[in-house]
Scaffold this active site. Structure first.
Site, PDB file in Angstrom:
ATOM      1  N   SER A 136       0.784  -1.172  -0.036  1.00 50.44           N
ATOM      2  CA  SER A 136       0.097  -0.160   0.017  1.00 50.44           C
ATOM      3  C   SER A 136       0.753   1.282  -0.003  1.00 50.44           C
ATOM      4  CB  SER A 136      -0.936  -0.039   1.253  1.00 50.44           C
ATOM      5  OG  SER A 136      -1.208   1.304   1.460  1.00 50.44           O
ATOM      6  N   TYR A 152      -2.474  -0.522  10.087  1.00 52.30           N
ATOM      7  CA  TYR A 152      -2.436  -0.902   8.905  1.00 52.30           C
ATOM      8  C   TYR A 152      -1.168  -0.516   8.092  1.00 52.30           C
ATOM      9  CZ  TYR A 152      -3.940  -1.482   4.080  1.00 52.30           C
ATOM     10  OH  TYR A 152      -4.064  -1.943   2.528  1.00 52.30           O
TER      11      TYR A 152
END
Length: 228
Positions: A136, A152
């Site tokens: 990501s 995350y």
């Protein structure tokens, strides 16, 4: 040149990006194993894909289940570590429940690590393999780690570190290990994103089918190598 048929395993392959990646790999003529915590959904997806696809129930946080997976599904040439969770949007590093951080790391980092331990040694012995870790932009130090999803971000930054370590271990073996930032993709996590899972899958599948002289230990965005 004839296309070599490979066997690919996609975790979290029952929906979103994983489903799109599994479908595209199958369309390109490869055997596909769709893995998901929901075995019925995985088998349903595989059934819709048709011959050469199968679905298996798999929880990547279950160490014994992952370790026993090669005996269930056989040799795997391409591993797409797509299974992931984002449970902490809006949290702050100083206030987040560390149990939530632990659950996030268990899926996003340790899940991929377990899968690599299960399948990469077999790839090395056969002299060919591709591992694609779905990362990501929130993991990029070059872009700046966002503070709104600390668990995350840390989990994906750690996944990037694992990518580098695996690439170093497998250097010269015919196995290429890379992380990819697919960008914002319309999914259950981000229903507002403009990019479709099918668009993202095109770039992920390219990373899964890199030529033998392709990069390893890289962070990819589309076809470009980007900064960690």
């Amino acid at each position: 040149m004839a296309v070599v048929t490979r066997t690919a395993l996609v975790t979290g392959g029952n929906r979103g990006i994983g489903h799109a990646v599994a479908a595209l790999l199958h369309t390109r003529g490869h055997r596909v194993i769709v893995a998901s915590r929901n075995g019925a959904e995985a088998r349903s997806v595989a059934g819709r894909l048709g011959d050469g696809a199968r679905g298996v129930a798999l929880d990547v946080t279950d160490t014994e289940a992952v370790a026993g997976l090669p005996a269930r599904v056989g040799e795997v040439d391409i591993l797409v570590n797509n299974a992931g969770v984002q449970l902490d949007w809006g949290e702050r590093p100083t206030g987040i429940d560390l149990a939530l951080v632990g659950r996030t790391l268990d899926v996003n980092l340790l899940g991929a690590w377990r899968m690599a331990q299960a399948f990469v040694p077999h790839m090395v012995r056969r002299g060919w393999g591709r591992v694609v870790n779905i990362s990501s932009g929130t993991a990029s130090f070059a872009l700046g780690l966002p503070g709104e999803c600390p668990a995350y971000s840390v989990s994906k930054a750690s996944l990037n570190a694992l990518t580098v370590l695996l690439a170093r271990e497998t250097e010269g073996t015919g196995v290429l290990v890379n992380a990819i930032n697919p960008g914002l993709v319309r999914s259950r996590m981000r229903p507002d994103a403009e990019q479709s899972p099918q668009e993202a899958a095109e770039h992920i599948v390219r990373a899964a089918m890199l030529p033998d002289d392709g990069p390893s230990g890289a962070f990819l965005r589309r076809e470009a190598v980007i900064g960690w």
